[in-house]
Design a protein around this motif. Sequence first.
Motif, PDB file in Angstrom:
ATOM      1  N   LEU A  17     -11.395  63.474 -13.351  1.00 40.61           N
ATOM      2  CA  LEU A  17     -11.204  64.061 -12.021  1.00 40.61           C
ATOM      3  C   LEU A  17     -11.781  63.167 -10.928  1.00 40.61           C
ATOM      4  O   LEU A  17     -11.195  63.044  -9.847  1.00 40.61           O
ATOM      5  CB  LEU A  17     -11.818  65.456 -11.968  1.00 40.61           C
ATOM      6  CG  LEU A  17     -11.084  66.530 -12.776  1.00 40.61           C
ATOM      7  CD1 LEU A  17     -11.871  67.846 -12.734  1.00 40.61           C
ATOM      8  CD2 LEU A  17      -9.685  66.732 -12.252  1.00 40.61           C
ATOM      9  N   LEU A  18     -12.907  62.535 -11.198  1.00 37.14           N
ATOM     10  CA  LEU A  18     -13.510  61.612 -10.228  1.00 37.14           C
ATOM     11  C   LEU A  18     -12.579  60.426  -9.962  1.00 37.14           C
ATOM     12  O   LEU A  18     -12.347  60.047  -8.807  1.00 37.14           O
ATOM     13  CB  LEU A  18     -14.877  61.118 -10.737  1.00 37.14           C
ATOM     14  CG  LEU A  18     -15.593  60.115  -9.831  1.00 37.14           C
ATOM     15  CD1 LEU A  18     -15.988  60.789  -8.527  1.00 37.14           C
ATOM     16  CD2 LEU A  18     -16.791  59.539 -10.532  1.00 37.14           C
ATOM     17  N   VAL A  19     -12.053  59.847 -11.006  1.00 31.39           N
ATOM     18  CA  VAL A  19     -11.144  58.709 -10.858  1.00 31.39           C
ATOM     19  C   VAL A  19      -9.882  59.129 -10.106  1.00 31.39           C
ATOM     20  O   VAL A  19      -9.408  58.426  -9.212  1.00 31.39           O
ATOM     21  CB  VAL A  19     -10.801  58.108 -12.239  1.00 31.39           C
ATOM     22  CG1 VAL A  19      -9.667  57.097 -12.133  1.00 31.39           C
ATOM     23  CG2 VAL A  19     -12.030  57.464 -12.846  1.00 31.39           C
ATOM     24  N   LEU A  20      -9.347  60.286 -10.439  1.00 33.10           N
ATOM     25  CA  LEU A  20      -8.155  60.780  -9.750  1.00 33.10           C
ATOM     26  C   LEU A  20      -8.426  61.038  -8.271  1.00 33.10           C
ATOM     27  O   LEU A  20      -7.592  60.746  -7.418  1.00 33.10           O
ATOM     28  CB  LEU A  20      -7.627  62.051 -10.426  1.00 33.10           C
ATOM     29  CG  LEU A  20      -6.929  61.860 -11.771  1.00 33.10           C
ATOM     30  CD1 LEU A  20      -6.571  63.213 -12.377  1.00 33.10           C
ATOM     31  CD2 LEU A  20      -5.701  61.002 -11.610  1.00 33.10           C
ATOM     32  N   SER A  21      -9.585  61.592  -7.960  1.00 32.81           N
ATOM     33  CA  SER A  21      -9.899  61.860  -6.555  1.00 32.81           C
ATOM     34  C   SER A  21     -10.052  60.556  -5.763  1.00 32.81           C
ATOM     35  O   SER A  21      -9.624  60.465  -4.619  1.00 32.81           O
ATOM     36  CB  SER A  21     -11.149  62.720  -6.441  1.00 32.81           C
ATOM     37  OG  SER A  21     -12.295  61.980  -6.842  1.00 32.81           O
ATOM     38  N   LEU A  22     -10.671  59.558  -6.366  1.00 28.73           N
ATOM     39  CA  LEU A  22     -10.806  58.267  -5.687  1.00 28.73           C
ATOM     40  C   LEU A  22      -9.445  57.626  -5.473  1.00 28.73           C
ATOM     41  O   LEU A  22      -9.161  57.073  -4.416  1.00 28.73           O
ATOM     42  CB  LEU A  22     -11.715  57.330  -6.496  1.00 28.73           C
ATOM     43  CG  LEU A  22     -13.187  57.722  -6.553  1.00 28.73           C
ATOM     44  CD1 LEU A  22     -13.939  56.770  -7.480  1.00 28.73           C
ATOM     45  CD2 LEU A  22     -13.796  57.701  -5.171  1.00 28.73           C
ATOM     46  N   TYR A  23      -8.594  57.651  -6.459  1.00 33.62           N
ATOM     47  CA  TYR A  23      -7.254  57.087  -6.351  1.00 33.62           C
ATOM     48  C   TYR A  23      -6.436  57.841  -5.318  1.00 33.62           C
ATOM     49  O   TYR A  23      -5.710  57.245  -4.526  1.00 33.62           O
ATOM     50  CB  TYR A  23      -6.565  57.117  -7.714  1.00 33.62           C
ATOM     51  CG  TYR A  23      -5.169  56.573  -7.662  1.00 33.62           C
ATOM     52  CD1 TYR A  23      -4.074  57.413  -7.656  1.00 33.62           C
ATOM     53  CD2 TYR A  23      -4.944  55.199  -7.587  1.00 33.62           C
ATOM     54  CE1 TYR A  23      -2.786  56.931  -7.592  1.00 33.62           C
ATOM     55  CE2 TYR A  23      -3.657  54.700  -7.519  1.00 33.62           C
ATOM     56  CZ  TYR A  23      -2.581  55.571  -7.524  1.00 33.62           C
ATOM     57  OH  TYR A  23      -1.313  55.081  -7.452  1.00 33.62           O
ATOM     58  N   ASN A  24      -6.545  59.149  -5.318  1.00 33.80           N
ATOM     59  CA  ASN A  24      -5.777  59.975  -4.392  1.00 33.80           C
ATOM     60  C   ASN A  24      -6.173  59.698  -2.947  1.00 33.80           C
ATOM     61  O   ASN A  24      -5.327  59.586  -2.071  1.00 33.80           O
ATOM     62  CB  ASN A  24      -5.966  61.457  -4.732  1.00 33.80           C
ATOM     63  CG  ASN A  24      -4.912  62.328  -4.085  1.00 33.80           C
ATOM     64  OD1 ASN A  24      -3.927  61.824  -3.595  1.00 33.80           O
ATOM     65  ND2 ASN A  24      -5.138  63.623  -4.089  1.00 33.80           N
ATOM     66  N   ASN A  25      -7.459  59.537  -2.654  1.00 33.23           N
ATOM     67  CA  ASN A  25      -7.923  59.226  -1.299  1.00 33.23           C
ATOM     68  C   ASN A  25      -7.464  57.842  -0.860  1.00 33.23           C
ATOM     69  O   ASN A  25      -7.088  57.639   0.284  1.00 33.23           O
ATOM     70  CB  ASN A  25      -9.447  59.323  -1.217  1.00 33.23           C
ATOM     71  CG  ASN A  25      -9.923  60.767  -1.223  1.00 33.23           C
ATOM     72  OD1 ASN A  25      -9.164  61.673  -0.918  1.00 33.23           O
ATOM     73  ND2 ASN A  25     -11.174  60.959  -1.589  1.00 33.23           N
TER      74      ASN A  25
END
Length: 141
Positions: A17-25
């Motif tokens: 989830l952390l990696v996805l949130s960073l990528y999404n931003n």
Amino acid sequence: MDIWILVIVLLVIAVILLVLSLYNNDTKDIEKQLNEFTTQQSQEMYSIKSRLSELEKDYHFDNDNTDRQLEDQDLVDYDNTTEVTENVTITETTIAEVSDDTRDEVIRLYSQGYTMHEIGHEVNLNTRIIQDIIDDYIENR
């Protein structure tokens, strides 16, 4: 032992989830920057096109006046069979007869964006000689 499996699974989910949130931003920031860049480029392109249009109008206005002046100078009176022509005499010479100063002047005018016709009137040479001088210059750069 079951608790450790649960902790590891939760930890893996948290990392994902952390990696996805960073990528999404980053994607949103990149899209925002791309939109801003596109808008800026569109505005600059519009500015360039409008300036070019103004310059073309000025050029055509100046060119129309110059054409009218040349037409006035080049009038032919068929009744009296007299011709009024421009006072510029373009001499017929060969490229070997052209002085170094004249060559430098042709190159300078060509570098400034003058046309062959304009250079010819400036240095009193025909366009064939001017083209030969420029070709020689480009080959020997």
